[in-house]
Design a protein around this motif. Structure first.
Motif, PDB file in Angstrom:
ATOM      1  N   THR A  93       0.856  -1.178   0.000  1.00  0.00           N
ATOM      2  CA  THR A  93       0.000   0.000   0.000  1.00  0.00           C
ATOM      3  C   THR A  93       0.893   1.231   0.000  1.00  0.00           C
ATOM      4  O   THR A  93       1.869   1.293   0.739  1.00  0.00           O
ATOM      5  CB  THR A  93      -0.916   0.002   1.240  1.00  0.00           C
ATOM      6  N   THR A  94       0.556   2.211  -0.853  1.00  0.00           N
ATOM      7  CA  THR A  94       1.338   3.441  -0.937  1.00  0.00           C
ATOM      8  C   THR A  94       0.420   4.658  -0.828  1.00  0.00           C
ATOM      9  O   THR A  94      -0.789   4.552  -1.021  1.00  0.00           O
ATOM     10  CB  THR A  94       2.126   3.526  -2.262  1.00  0.00           C
ATOM     11  N   VAL A  95       1.023   5.811  -0.543  1.00  0.00           N
ATOM     12  CA  VAL A  95       0.286   7.071  -0.432  1.00  0.00           C
ATOM     13  C   VAL A  95       0.889   8.067  -1.410  1.00  0.00           C
ATOM     14  O   VAL A  95       2.115   8.196  -1.494  1.00  0.00           O
ATOM     15  CB  VAL A  95       0.360   7.629   1.005  1.00  0.00           C
ATOM     16  N   LYS A  96       0.045   8.759  -2.152  1.00  0.00           N
ATOM     17  CA  LYS A  96       0.475   9.806  -3.087  1.00  0.00           C
ATOM     18  C   LYS A  96      -0.309  11.078  -2.783  1.00  0.00           C
ATOM     19  O   LYS A  96      -1.493  11.020  -2.420  1.00  0.00           O
ATOM     20  CB  LYS A  96       0.219   9.396  -4.543  1.00  0.00           C
ATOM     21  N   ILE A  97       0.342  12.210  -2.942  1.00  0.00           N
ATOM     22  CA  ILE A  97      -0.276  13.521  -2.713  1.00  0.00           C
ATOM     23  C   ILE A  97      -0.142  14.332  -4.001  1.00  0.00           C
ATOM     24  O   ILE A  97       0.933  14.378  -4.610  1.00  0.00           O
ATOM     25  CB  ILE A  97       0.391  14.255  -1.534  1.00  0.00           C
ATOM     26  N   PHE A  98      -1.254  14.965  -4.419  1.00  0.00           N
ATOM     27  CA  PHE A  98      -1.248  15.806  -5.612  1.00  0.00           C
ATOM     28  C   PHE A  98      -2.304  16.887  -5.450  1.00  0.00           C
ATOM     29  O   PHE A  98      -3.107  16.850  -4.522  1.00  0.00           O
ATOM     30  CB  PHE A  98      -1.507  14.961  -6.879  1.00  0.00           C
ATOM     31  N   ASP A  99      -2.285  17.865  -6.341  1.00  0.00           N
ATOM     32  CA  ASP A  99      -3.207  19.004  -6.260  1.00  0.00           C
ATOM     33  C   ASP A  99      -4.148  19.066  -7.453  1.00  0.00           C
ATOM     34  O   ASP A  99      -3.778  18.714  -8.570  1.00  0.00           O
ATOM     35  CB  ASP A  99      -2.425  20.320  -6.224  1.00  0.00           C
ATOM     36  N   PHE A 100      -5.382  19.529  -7.186  1.00  0.00           N
ATOM     37  CA  PHE A 100      -6.281  20.021  -8.214  1.00  0.00           C
ATOM     38  C   PHE A 100      -6.061  21.525  -8.217  1.00  0.00           C
ATOM     39  O   PHE A 100      -6.550  22.234  -7.330  1.00  0.00           O
ATOM     40  CB  PHE A 100      -7.748  19.721  -7.874  1.00  0.00           C
ATOM     41  N   PRO A 101      -5.295  22.056  -9.165  1.00  0.00           N
ATOM     42  CA  PRO A 101      -4.980  23.492  -9.141  1.00  0.00           C
ATOM     43  C   PRO A 101      -6.189  24.360  -9.490  1.00  0.00           C
ATOM     44  O   PRO A 101      -7.040  23.972 -10.285  1.00  0.00           O
ATOM     45  CB  PRO A 101      -3.886  23.628 -10.196  1.00  0.00           C
ATOM     46  N   GLY A 102      -6.267  25.507  -8.843  1.00  0.00           N
ATOM     47  CA  GLY A 102      -7.276  26.501  -9.184  1.00  0.00           C
ATOM     48  C   GLY A 102      -8.663  26.249  -8.622  1.00  0.00           C
ATOM     49  O   GLY A 102      -9.613  26.908  -9.044  1.00  0.00           O
ATOM     50  N   ILE A 103      -8.808  25.339  -7.696  1.00  0.00           N
ATOM     51  CA  ILE A 103     -10.119  25.106  -7.076  1.00  0.00           C
ATOM     52  C   ILE A 103      -9.906  24.759  -5.604  1.00  0.00           C
ATOM     53  O   ILE A 103      -9.071  23.922  -5.271  1.00  0.00           O
ATOM     54  CB  ILE A 103     -10.924  24.001  -7.809  1.00  0.00           C
TER      55      ILE A 103
END
Length: 158
Positions: A106-116
């Motif tokens: 199991t892994t964890v990833k972090i990312f963005d939805f830009p502009g909202i």
């Protein structure tokens, strides 16, 4: 010499019984083989969990937990995600590389939805799997085995 003492008709009956037993065994083997081909094993699920959302500046930061604890490793696993506003209108689209995914991990990833901002997001949709490289996994097979869930208070579907 023993065969000469057994009448001819009994030798033929014995041979027919042996031939029929071999035929039945072969038929059973073919039936089992055909049944196993008709019902292929279902691939191990790949679970995507929308675990946490938090606003950072003008973006909505997503923490995604990818559970590949029962599957083979993948070199690349890229997904197409849409963020919908609270009215159900598509607002932002992002393609995210979640790989590599080690086997049975199991892994964890972090990312963005830009502009909202996150308070403007009403739902997240897994629109497609764009890439799935590793083992014998085809892109379509990866989409089929992907399951979604949420702990972030936002619906996350596929």
């Amino acid at each position: 010499m023993l065969a000469l003492r057994v009448p001819l008709y009994r030798r033929r009956v014995g041979r027919i019984a042996v031939d029929m037993a071999a035929c039945c065994a072969l038929s059973a083997l073919l039936i089992v083989s055909a049944l196993s081909q008709e019902a292929p094993e279902k691939a191990a699920p790949l679970r995507l969990q929308l675990n946490k959302v938090e606003t950072t500046g003008e973006s909505c930061r997503i923490t995604m937990v990818i559970d590949n604890s029962k599957g083979a490793g993948l070199k690349s696993y890229k997904v197409d995600l849409f963020a919908f506003d609270t009215e159900g209108v598509a607002q932002k689209r992002v393609a995210v590389e979640l790989g590599p995914l080690p086997p049975r991990k199991t892994t964890v990833k972090i990312f963005d939805f830009p502009g909202i901002a996150c308070n403007k997001v009403g739902r997240v949709l897994l629109n497609d799997v764009l890439a799935c490289d590793g083992g014998d996994a085809a892109r379509e097979a990866c989409l089929e085995r992907t399951e979604t869930e949420t702990k972030a208070g936002l619906p996350f579907d596929r």
